[in-house]
Structure formats: structure tokens, C-alpha cells
Design a protein around this motif. Structure first.
Motif, PDB file in Angstrom:
ATOM      1  N   ALA A 221       0.834  -1.203   0.000  1.00  0.00           N
ATOM      2  CA  ALA A 221       0.000   0.000   0.000  1.00  0.00           C
ATOM      3  C   ALA A 221       0.873   1.259   0.000  1.00  0.00           C
ATOM      4  O   ALA A 221       0.620   2.215  -0.746  1.00  0.00           O
ATOM      5  N   TYR A 222       1.913   1.252   0.827  1.00  0.00           N
ATOM      6  CA  TYR A 222       2.828   2.395   0.868  1.00  0.00           C
ATOM      7  C   TYR A 222       3.670   2.472  -0.403  1.00  0.00           C
ATOM      8  O   TYR A 222       3.989   3.563  -0.880  1.00  0.00           O
ATOM      9  N   LEU A 223       4.033   1.301  -0.945  1.00  0.00           N
ATOM     10  CA  LEU A 223       4.813   1.294  -2.183  1.00  0.00           C
ATOM     11  C   LEU A 223       3.995   1.861  -3.338  1.00  0.00           C
ATOM     12  O   LEU A 223       4.523   2.615  -4.171  1.00  0.00           O
ATOM     13  N   TYR A 224       2.717   1.538  -3.397  1.00  0.00           N
ATOM     14  CA  TYR A 224       1.849   2.053  -4.454  1.00  0.00           C
ATOM     15  C   TYR A 224       1.782   3.579  -4.390  1.00  0.00           C
ATOM     16  O   TYR A 224       1.893   4.269  -5.418  1.00  0.00           O
ATOM     17  N   ARG A 225       1.632   4.102  -3.190  1.00  0.00           N
ATOM     18  CA  ARG A 225       1.567   5.566  -3.022  1.00  0.00           C
ATOM     19  C   ARG A 225       2.888   6.202  -3.455  1.00  0.00           C
ATOM     20  O   ARG A 225       2.900   7.241  -4.137  1.00  0.00           O
ATOM     21  N   LEU A 226       4.006   5.586  -3.082  1.00  0.00           N
ATOM     22  CA  LEU A 226       5.307   6.126  -3.463  1.00  0.00           C
ATOM     23  C   LEU A 226       5.488   6.097  -4.984  1.00  0.00           C
ATOM     24  O   LEU A 226       5.992   7.053  -5.571  1.00  0.00           O
ATOM     25  N   CYS A 227       5.057   5.011  -5.609  1.00  0.00           N
ATOM     26  CA  CYS A 227       5.170   4.907  -7.077  1.00  0.00           C
ATOM     27  C   CYS A 227       4.376   6.006  -7.764  1.00  0.00           C
ATOM     28  O   CYS A 227       4.815   6.566  -8.781  1.00  0.00           O
ATOM     29  N   GLN A 228       3.191   6.312  -7.227  1.00  0.00           N
ATOM     30  CA  GLN A 228       2.388   7.400  -7.795  1.00  0.00           C
ATOM     31  C   GLN A 228       3.133   8.730  -7.722  1.00  0.00           C
ATOM     32  O   GLN A 228       3.154   9.505  -8.683  1.00  0.00           O
ATOM     33  N   ILE A 229       3.755   8.998  -6.579  1.00  0.00           N
ATOM     34  CA  ILE A 229       4.500  10.241  -6.403  1.00  0.00           C
ATOM     35  C   ILE A 229       5.683  10.300  -7.372  1.00  0.00           C
ATOM     36  O   ILE A 229       5.938  11.330  -8.006  1.00  0.00           O
ATOM     37  N   VAL A 230       6.387   9.191  -7.503  1.00  0.00           N
ATOM     38  CA  VAL A 230       7.549   9.126  -8.389  1.00  0.00           C
ATOM     39  C   VAL A 230       7.142   9.375  -9.830  1.00  0.00           C
ATOM     40  O   VAL A 230       7.801  10.127 -10.578  1.00  0.00           O
TER      41      VAL A 230
END
Length: 233
Positions: A221-230
Motif C-alpha cells: 500500500a505504501y509502495l503504491y503511493r510512493l510509485c504514484q508520487i515518483v
């Protein structure tokens, strides 16, 4: 802009841990004020949160592999690395369930095809059945966890079905982070035909794998959010 102390308090870690992550290259370099103090952005916060969330389910080795990839916007490549770890967890669960079934039935034959059932197995055949590389079996032998017989003529290792059952138990317990002392104790009980403790701990290892799959979901869940930001940068 976010102060390091604010992130550290939020995540329950020290500011030195934040600096370590930066020195390892798993978060982007922070900007600095004129006085030299680091100042982080919301993107940094997302990295830190993702690292902390993924650690228990995936481990720091994977994190150190994929975080530099995300900084290079290699998002898909990073996700496939994560997927490989998830696929391995599924395989570990299947092996643990197989080990438990063998222990509860006290028989290896029912778990094998007619082509696989034989009196002796080479190290290559044993490794393939347990789904490890042969060097792993040699390592377990060096650790005095298993001692296969040897062919008197060639000196080659000869594994019995009972050895294979032990190998499955070793594999299962080590995946669940049990110490070598505990594994040796369980194998000793198996030699005495006392399987109760082995069954108990194998069941506990399955509970641990269930815990890991939940932790991995949280990390994702946190990785998905980080990928969106990236990807939005």
C-alpha cells in the motif's frame, strides 16, 4: 519542507536512521539549509514511510534493491522484483503445508508420484524435490542438520525418504526464522519417532507466513503511493 525530527517522531525511529537511509542511497538526497541542516520534502516522507512499512514483510535487502530503481523512475522493474518475493512466499507456504501433511501422515509416499518414489535419491534429486539448490543441502550437512548415507563405491550422497522429510522440515523452519538449535532439537525428536513438536512448530511456521503476507500487503500500500508520487514528478 519537513524537519528530520518530525519524520523520526512520526515513524518512531531516530534521526540518525534517516541519515543512514540517505547514505545507503535508498532515499533521494536531502536539501540543506545555509546552516547545513537537512530539510526533507513530502516525497522524502513517502520514501521513509514506505521503507518502514515494507521492512517487516520484505526485508531490507529488497528495499535496498528497489529504492534506487524508483529514484531512476524504473517503477515497473522495481514492481517485478517485489512480485518475485511475493511469489516465493507463496511457494514457501505450499512447501510448509506439504511438510505438515507429511508429518501428520508420517509418510512421504502419499505425497509423491510413482516416478518420484524410490529407495535412494541423489543430492540433485533431493534438492529438486525440496525445491532448493544442492549447495543448500551441503550447507545443512555442514551444520549437522542432516547426514545422508554415502555410496561405498562412489562416495556419493544417498538420501532416503526419511531424509527428504527432514529436509522439508528444515526448509520450513528456517523460512520461519527458527534458530539452528531449535531445528536440531526438532530433528532429534523426529529420530525418536516423536513428531508432535515438529508438527506444532510447522503449524506455527504457517502462522508466521500468514503474518508475512499481511505485512507484505501493508508494505505494498505504501509502495503504491510512493510509485504514484515518483511517476507524477
Amino acid at each position: 519542507m519537513v524537519k528530520p525530527i518530525e519524520i523520526a517522531k512520526k515513524l518512531g525511529i531516530s534521526t540518525s536512521a534517516l541519515r543512514h537511509y540517505e547514505s545507503w542511497g535508498i532515499v533521494p538526497k536531502a536539501e540543506r539549509k545555509t546552516n547545513g541542516y537537512r530539510v526533507y520534502t513530502e516525497e522524502h516522507v513517502a520514501y521513509f514511510e514506505c521503507i518502514r512499512a515494507m521492512n517487516s514483510g520484505f526485508g531490507m535487502k529488497l528495499i535496498r534493491d528497489i529504492m534506487p530503481m524508483l529514484q531512476k523512475k524504473q517503477v515497473i522493474d522495481a514492481l517485478w522484483k517485489v512480485n518475485a518475493i511475493q511469489a516465493q512466499l507463496n511457494k514457501d507456504k505450499q512447501k510448509a503445508e506439504k511438510a505438515l501433511a507429511i508429518l501428520e501422515q508420517d509418510s512421504f509416499d502419499e505425497m509423491m508420484s510413482p516416478q518420484q518414489s524410490k529407495q535412494w535419491y541423489t543430492i540433485g534429486e533431493a534438492a529438486e524435490l525440496i525445491d532448493v539448490v544442492p549447495s543448500t543441502l551441503r550447507h545443512w550437512e555442514q551444520e549437522d542438520l542432516i547426514e545422508p548415507e554415502r555410496d561405498r563405491t562412489s562416495g556419493y550422497r544417498m538420501y532416503t525418504k526419511n531424509d527428504l522429510r527432514k529436509l522439508l522440515v528444515i526448509r520450513t523452519l528456517q523460512k520461519a526464522v527458527y534458530s539452528l538449535e531449535v531445528v536440531r532439537e526438532i530433528l532429534g525428536e523426529m529420530d525418536k519417532h516423536n513428531l508432535e513438536e515438529a508438527i506444532k512448530i510447522t503449524r506455527e511456521s504457517l502462522v508466521y507466513l500468514d503474518y508475512l503476507v499481511k505485512e507484505q500487503l501493508k508494505g505494498m500500500a505504501y509502495l503504491y503511493r510512493l510509485c504514484q508520487i515518483v511517476e507524477e514528478k
